[in-house]
Design an enzyme around this catalytic site. Structure first.
Site, PDB file in Angstrom:
ATOM      1  N   PRO A   1      56.757 -45.592  -2.412  1.00  8.86           N
ATOM      2  CA  PRO A   1      58.089 -45.564  -1.802  1.00  8.86           C
ATOM      3  C   PRO A   1      58.988 -44.464  -2.371  1.00  8.86           C
ATOM      4  CG  PRO A   1      57.464 -47.794  -2.427  1.00  8.86           C
ATOM      5  CD  PRO A   1      56.487 -46.871  -3.064  1.00  8.86           C
TER       6      PRO A   1
ATOM      7  N   ARG B   1      50.262 -41.003  -1.395  1.00 12.32           N
ATOM      8  CA  ARG B   1      50.302 -41.561  -0.040  1.00 12.32           C
ATOM      9  C   ARG B   1      49.079 -41.107   0.764  1.00 12.32           C
ATOM     10  NH1 ARG B   1      56.600 -39.873   0.743  1.00 12.32           N
ATOM     11  NH2 ARG B   1      57.549 -41.657  -0.348  1.00 12.32           N
TER      12      ARG B   1
ATOM     13  N   GLY C   1      46.094 -43.139   0.152  1.00 16.33           N
ATOM     14  CA  GLY C   1      46.124 -44.524   0.567  1.00 16.33           C
ATOM     15  C   GLY C   1      47.015 -45.433  -0.254  1.00 16.33           C
TER      16      GLY C   1
ATOM     17  N   HIS D   1      60.170 -38.388 -21.831  1.00 16.58           N
ATOM     18  CA  HIS D   1      58.890 -38.346 -22.522  1.00 16.58           C
ATOM     19  C   HIS D   1      58.381 -36.922 -22.683  1.00 16.58           C
ATOM     20  CE1 HIS D   1      58.865 -42.564 -20.866  1.00 16.58           C
ATOM     21  NE2 HIS D   1      58.710 -42.753 -22.161  1.00 16.58           N
TER      22      HIS D   1
ATOM     23  N   GLU E   1      56.107 -40.368 -13.688  1.00 20.20           N
ATOM     24  CA  GLU E   1      57.224 -39.425 -13.730  1.00 20.20           C
ATOM     25  C   GLU E   1      56.739 -38.037 -13.338  1.00 20.20           C
ATOM     26  OE1 GLU E   1      59.781 -40.752 -17.547  1.00 20.20           O
ATOM     27  OE2 GLU E   1      57.665 -40.408 -17.960  1.00 20.20           O
TER      28      GLU E   1
ATOM     29  N   THR F   1      62.301 -44.980  -2.858  1.00 23.75           N
ATOM     30  CA  THR F   1      63.349 -45.580  -3.690  1.00 23.75           C
ATOM     31  C   THR F   1      62.757 -46.690  -4.558  1.00 23.75           C
ATOM     32  OG1 THR F   1      63.983 -47.311  -2.133  1.00 23.75           O
ATOM     33  CG2 THR F   1      65.033 -45.140  -1.871  1.00 23.75           C
TER      34      THR F   1
END
Length: 595
Positions: free
Chosen positions: A303, A296, A299, A276, A234, A305
């Protein structure tokens, strides 16, 4: 040396539950049963408000023992314990966790279920156990090793959920999240993709979880069963940058599929607090977008979504799982019993008593069967059986003058039936008649355990105004000893040690110096010797002896044989039929009311 995951998969799965949460505990037992284990992983509960928790093992009900503290867990149960599940409140979680690891220093780790553990307590737990134990929480749903260990509510608390999520089959994707709900959601998503979970851990949603993300990823890196990592994070905090650094440094070499929730935060003028404690952006690199981009770049597959995230599971290494379904559905029909009872005898079978016109020798005895029923275990030693047999024989009757016999006879002569007359006699049993054996057992057991001298013990009881039950007799005294006491005392020669009997005899030396009638009586000899016999010959622990005393077990040694004696007096009265009993007037002391 095997890793703890290898040891767990090899069967080292024993769990001690600190507190009581029936639904979670039942889900762990269902997991064990559906995984094909021979016995439940839950060894015991530490909870002060009950003696046992009734649960299901498949369709059969079982009792999980409960103890007031960890020191009371018997050795045979304690030796298998490797894990702690702590379901106590946040304010009690620290003390109970420390007590667990002090009692079980070789344990692998555990889970703290409670939320809102004080931060001071959480940081102290990190200092004590963060580097040596795998301890998820606070605010964690648990740890999962499919087919081997379900520690907590992880994977769901329903047997059908457990089966549909393939928790009883070994997979290849490790699942990690700080969120308990999302850990379970990821487990379900992995199963829906046709894959299976190799290992799962909910780190915990509080601000200071004990297990760090780096430590958990090190476990996964070294686990040959785990071929990839599915991670849910999150906005807020910097945990995900630990993954980034591990990927860049090649310390974590397995494929990472990560989803970072919280892009919606960018739609507000001010940063929002999510569910949280850490889910709040304090600086720009804590945003969901910044974390995704960093992952990303290192590596990882990250995503935009959630559906894309779930779809990525299908492309991970490791074969698909085809799980047989419908086994758990069979557990839906189980029904909890209203009363719990033990089977004393099997009414559907019976031994052969007569064969070819001759009696068949029996290996069992009435006393042995009585002890099996009362102790819920078959006696190991012939000494135990012989002592019980001697006690039962000697205590059947002590004449018609004692209060219980008198009550039985008076009731019988009033025209009442056997049960009513017997009940009248039995209701007379108490601390002054027949009911002193149990309290005498408590006296000798506690006196021996205290380590005080017999002289100091007598002085202590005298100052407190307490009678020493098991000492004193109206008829017998020094020079006129009770023959029953003399006969039973011979059993001491069959024991290697008899500390409670020795203590009772030492007390007798003190009390008879004051009065010749203050001898060790038949209640005292039975109580002192039988506690020693159960300890030495049957292996009863101090805690088990105390439990027998608290349940008034030792009074049964008087009640069982004397019931026969009372019935005998009842039958005699019915045979003689002397009519209603009435005391002669001259035996009554009648007082007139004051003017």
């Amino acid at each position: 040396m095997k890793s703890f995951l290898e040891q767990v998969r090899a069967g080292e799965d024993g769990v001690l539950v600190m507190g009581n949460h029936p639904r979670i505990i039942q889900s762990m037992l269902d997991f064990d049963y559906l995984s094909g284990k021979n016995a439940p992983s839950v060894r015991a509960l530490i909870t002060g408000n009950r003696k046992a928790l009734k649960c299901f093992w498949g369709k059969k009900e079982i009792l999980i023992p409960c103890y007031a503290n960890v020191s009371l867990v018997p050795e045979e149960r304690a030796k298998r314990v490797r894990w702690m599940l702590n379901v106590q409140s946040g304010r009690r979680a620290f003390d109970s966790t420390v007590s667990f690891f002090e009692a079980f220093p070789e344990a692998f780790g555990g889970t703290i279920f409670a939320e809102n553990v004080p931060e001071k307590h959480a940081t102290e737990l990190i200092a004590r156990y963060g580097a040596t134990k795998l301890l998820s929480g606070p605010a964690s749903v648990g740890i999962l090793v499919p087919r081997a260990l379900k520690l907590g509510a992880i994977g769901g608390v329903d047997a059908v959920q457990i089966e549909k999520s393939h928790l009883t089959l070994e997979g290849s994707i490790a699942v990690v999240s700080t969120s308990g709900g999302m850990t379970n959601e990821l487990i379900h998503g992995v199963a829906a993709s046709g894959k299976g979970v190799s290992f799962a851990l909910a780190i915990g949603g509080d601000r200071f979880p004990v297990a760090s993300l780096s430590e958990v990823l090190a476990v996964i890196e070294n686990d040959p069963h785990s071929k990839a990592l599915a991670y849910f994070g999150e906005l807020g905090g910097v945990d995900e940058y630990e993954i980034v650094e591990l990927l860049k440094s090649k310390k974590f070499t397995k494929p990472v599929i990560a989803y970072i929730a919280g892009i919606i935060d960018e739609a507000f003028d001010e940063h929002m607090q999510f569910g949280h404690a850490k889910a709040l952006v304090a600086r720009q690199d804590e945003s969901a977008r910044a974390k995704r981009e960093a992952l990303r770049a290192a590596g990882a597959i990250a995503p935009d979504t959630f559906p894309e995230f779930l779809a990525a599971f299908r492309k991970t290494p490791g074969g698909d799982i085809v799980a047989p379904m419908g086994i758990a559905d069979d557990l839906k029909s189980r029904r909890e019993s209203i009363l719990s009872t033990r089977e004393i005898i099997n009414v559907d079978t019976a031994p052969e008593y007569v064969k070819n016109g001759a009696l068949v020798s029996q290996t069992g005895s009435f006393s042995r069967n009585i002890l099996s029923a009362l102790l819920a275990r078959k006696p190991k030693s012939e000494v135990t059986v012989a002592f019980a047999d001697a006690v039962f024989s000697l205590l059947i009757d002590h004449g018609g003058a004692v209060s219980g016999a008198v009550n039985t006879m008076v009731t019988a002569r009033a025209g009442k039936d056997m049960v009513s007359s017997l009940a009248s006699g039995l209701l007379t049993i108490g601390p002054r008649f027949g009911g002193a054996i149990n309290e005498s057992a408590r006296t000798w057991n506690a006196g021996f355990a205290s380590g005080v001298t017999a002289s100091a013990f007598v002085e202590q009881e005298t100052k407190a105004g307490r009678l020493i039950l098991g000492i004193g007799h109206k008829k017998y005294r020094i020079g006129l000893l009770d023959p029953r006491v003399a006969a039973l005392s011979q059993f001491a020669t069959l024991l290697k040690n008899h500390p409670r009997y020795d203590f009772a005899r030492q007390v007798e030396e003190v009390t008879t110096a004051k009065s010749g009638s203050l001898i060790l009586n038949v209640d005292g000899i039975i109580a002192s010797l039988f506690t020693d016999i159960l300890s030495e010959c049957e292996g009863f622990t101090d805690a088990e002896l105390k439990a027998l005393i608290d349940a008034e077990f030792f009074n049964a040694l008087f009640i069982i044989p004397r019931t026969v004696g009372f019935i005998s007096h009842f039958l005699e009265q019915k045979e003689n039929d002397e009519g209603l009993f009435r005391l002669p007037e001259d035996l009554l002391f009648t007082r007139k009311p004051e003017k």
